[in-house]
Design a protein around this motif. Structure first.
Motif, PDB file in Angstrom:
ATOM      1  N   GLU A  31       0.830  -1.217   0.000  1.00  0.00           N
ATOM      2  CA  GLU A  31       0.000   0.000   0.000  1.00  0.00           C
ATOM      3  C   GLU A  31       0.857   1.257   0.000  1.00  0.00           C
ATOM      4  O   GLU A  31       0.540   2.232  -0.675  1.00  0.00           O
ATOM      5  CB  GLU A  31      -0.951   0.000   1.203  1.00  0.00           C
ATOM      6  CG  GLU A  31      -2.081  -0.979   1.059  1.00  0.00           C
ATOM      7  CD  GLU A  31      -2.918  -0.751  -0.202  1.00  0.00           C
ATOM      8  OE1 GLU A  31      -3.261   0.416  -0.512  1.00  0.00           O
ATOM      9  OE2 GLU A  31      -3.227  -1.740  -0.877  1.00  0.00           O
ATOM     10  N   GLN A  32       1.944   1.234   0.749  1.00  0.00           N
ATOM     11  CA  GLN A  32       2.849   2.390   0.792  1.00  0.00           C
ATOM     12  C   GLN A  32       3.436   2.662  -0.588  1.00  0.00           C
ATOM     13  O   GLN A  32       3.494   3.806  -1.034  1.00  0.00           O
ATOM     14  CB  GLN A  32       3.965   2.137   1.799  1.00  0.00           C
ATOM     15  CG  GLN A  32       4.973   3.266   1.876  1.00  0.00           C
ATOM     16  CD  GLN A  32       6.142   2.931   2.800  1.00  0.00           C
ATOM     17  OE1 GLN A  32       6.266   1.801   3.267  1.00  0.00           O
ATOM     18  NE2 GLN A  32       6.989   3.891   3.039  1.00  0.00           N
ATOM     19  N   ALA A  35       0.777   4.121  -3.022  1.00  0.00           N
ATOM     20  CA  ALA A  35       0.555   5.544  -2.755  1.00  0.00           C
ATOM     21  C   ALA A  35       1.715   6.371  -3.293  1.00  0.00           C
ATOM     22  O   ALA A  35       1.513   7.433  -3.873  1.00  0.00           O
ATOM     23  CB  ALA A  35       0.367   5.774  -1.254  1.00  0.00           C
ATOM     24  N   LYS A  39       1.683   9.318  -6.272  1.00  0.00           N
ATOM     25  CA  LYS A  39       2.258  10.639  -6.010  1.00  0.00           C
ATOM     26  C   LYS A  39       3.346  10.957  -7.033  1.00  0.00           C
ATOM     27  O   LYS A  39       3.415  12.067  -7.549  1.00  0.00           O
ATOM     28  CB  LYS A  39       2.824  10.684  -4.594  1.00  0.00           C
ATOM     29  CG  LYS A  39       3.363  12.028  -4.193  1.00  0.00           C
ATOM     30  CD  LYS A  39       3.869  12.002  -2.768  1.00  0.00           C
ATOM     31  CE  LYS A  39       4.480  13.343  -2.403  1.00  0.00           C
ATOM     32  NZ  LYS A  39       5.090  13.327  -1.083  1.00  0.00           N
TER      33      LYS A  39
END
Length: 76
Positions: A31-32, A35, A39
């Motif tokens: 998930e990190q 994300a 970005k």
């Protein structure tokens, strides 16, 4: 053994509790990175959009661009 088989063998050596903790950690890591990827993509798009420039073309090149149906461009 393939790399995947080695990883599976290592996972099977863990107790159920340790395996669950590791899977939770892997989910958080995935998930990190998702994300971060979004970005990074947004930053790249913003950088490109902020550097648009006007290019003056000679008549021969301008005619070639106008006649090529596969090219995508904006008139403005």
């Amino acid at each position: 053994m393939t790399l995947e088989e080695v990883v599976i063998a290592k996972l099977q050596q863990l107790s159920e509790g340790e395996r669950q903790k590791l899977l939770t950690l892997i989910d958080a890591w995935i998930e990190q990175h998702r994300a971060t990827d979004v970005k990074d993509i947004q930053q790249a798009i913003a950088a490109v959009q902020s550097t648009w420039a006007t290019v003056t073309l000679d008549q021969k090149t301008l005619r070639w661009v106008a006649e090529d149906k596969e090219l995508e461009y904006e008139l403005g």
